[in-house]
Scaffold this active site. Structure first.
Site, PDB file in Angstrom:
ATOM      1  N   ARG A  59      -1.012  -4.555   1.946  1.00 11.05           N
ATOM      2  CA  ARG A  59       0.448  -4.469   2.132  1.00 11.05           C
ATOM      3  C   ARG A  59       1.189  -5.135   0.990  1.00 11.05           C
ATOM      4  O   ARG A  59       2.261  -4.692   0.581  1.00 11.05           O
ATOM      5  CB  ARG A  59       0.836  -5.075   3.473  1.00 11.05           C
ATOM      6  CG  ARG A  59       0.375  -4.190   4.628  1.00 11.05           C
ATOM      7  CD  ARG A  59       0.754  -4.786   5.943  1.00 11.05           C
ATOM      8  NE  ARG A  59       2.199  -4.866   6.038  1.00 11.05           N
ATOM      9  CZ  ARG A  59       2.882  -4.626   7.139  1.00 11.05           C
ATOM     10  NH1 ARG A  59       2.250  -4.293   8.227  1.00 11.05           N
ATOM     11  NH2 ARG A  59       4.184  -4.737   7.154  1.00 11.05           N
TER      12      ARG A  59
ATOM     13  N   SER B 161      -4.771   4.680   2.702  1.00 15.84           N
ATOM     14  CA  SER B 161      -6.150   5.009   3.078  1.00 15.84           C
ATOM     15  C   SER B 161      -6.270   6.360   3.759  1.00 15.84           C
ATOM     16  O   SER B 161      -7.315   6.998   3.705  1.00 15.84           O
ATOM     17  CB  SER B 161      -6.721   3.926   4.009  1.00 15.84           C
ATOM     18  OG  SER B 161      -6.838   2.713   3.308  1.00 15.84           O
TER      19      SER B 161
ATOM     20  N   TYR C 251      -4.390   1.470  -1.675  1.00 13.80           N
ATOM     21  CA  TYR C 251      -3.801   0.138  -1.748  1.00 13.80           C
ATOM     22  C   TYR C 251      -4.877  -0.917  -1.472  1.00 13.80           C
ATOM     23  O   TYR C 251      -4.914  -1.956  -2.132  1.00 13.80           O
ATOM     24  CB  TYR C 251      -2.671  -0.008  -0.727  1.00 13.80           C
ATOM     25  CG  TYR C 251      -1.468   0.853  -1.040  1.00 13.80           C
ATOM     26  CD1 TYR C 251      -0.582   0.487  -2.043  1.00 13.80           C
ATOM     27  CD2 TYR C 251      -1.218   2.021  -0.340  1.00 13.80           C
ATOM     28  CE1 TYR C 251       0.522   1.262  -2.332  1.00 13.80           C
ATOM     29  CE2 TYR C 251      -0.114   2.803  -0.618  1.00 13.80           C
ATOM     30  CZ  TYR C 251       0.752   2.418  -1.617  1.00 13.80           C
ATOM     31  OH  TYR C 251       1.846   3.192  -1.911  1.00 13.80           O
TER      32      TYR C 251
ATOM     33  N   ASN D 192      -8.030  -9.871  -3.716  1.00 12.76           N
ATOM     34  CA  ASN D 192      -7.715 -10.195  -2.330  1.00 12.76           C
ATOM     35  C   ASN D 192      -7.785  -8.934  -1.478  1.00 12.76           C
ATOM     36  O   ASN D 192      -6.789  -8.228  -1.307  1.00 12.76           O
ATOM     37  CB  ASN D 192      -6.327 -10.829  -2.227  1.00 12.76           C
ATOM     38  CG  ASN D 192      -6.046 -11.388  -0.852  1.00 12.76           C
ATOM     39  OD1 ASN D 192      -6.740 -11.088   0.104  1.00 12.76           O
ATOM     40  ND2 ASN D 192      -5.012 -12.199  -0.755  1.00 12.76           N
TER      41      ASN D 192
ATOM     42  N   CYS E 251       2.143   4.055 -10.610  1.00 13.17           N
ATOM     43  CA  CYS E 251       2.062   3.742  -9.187  1.00 13.17           C
ATOM     44  C   CYS E 251       1.850   4.986  -8.318  1.00 13.17           C
ATOM     45  O   CYS E 251       1.412   4.878  -7.178  1.00 13.17           O
ATOM     46  CB  CYS E 251       3.285   2.958  -8.736  1.00 13.17           C
ATOM     47  SG  CYS E 251       4.848   3.712  -9.119  1.00 13.17           S
TER      48      CYS E 251
END
Length: 76
Positions: free
Chosen positions: A37, A59, A23, A32, A53
């Site tokens: 999140r 991580s 992510y 960004n 997805c």
């Protein structure tokens, strides 16, 4: 101008077969790096089958809230 959500979907759509991204990496590539999140929230609401997805992981290597997998489990 594309929204952050559009950029995230574009990044995820381009993840090749057999590869994964975190992510955090998707957020960074979308512009960004602190929005991991937000990437999770975008992926959680994804229903477009052209966006893989399931190739986006946390991580620590775990899958977080993969929607299609849960919906398939409920239908079986």
């Amino acid at each position: 101008m594309k929204t952050f959500s559009d950029k995230v979907r574009d990044v995820v759509r381009k993840i090749p077969n057999g590869k994964i991204m975190t992510y955090k990496a998707v957020a960074a590539k979308a512009g960004n790096p602190k929005a991991a999140r937000a990437v999770g929230a975008i992926m959680r609401t994804n229903c477009d089958p052209s966006i893989p997805c399931h190739r986006v992981i946390a991580s620590d290597g775990s899958r977080r809230g993969y929607v299609r997998l849960r919906s398939l489990a409920r239908s079986v």
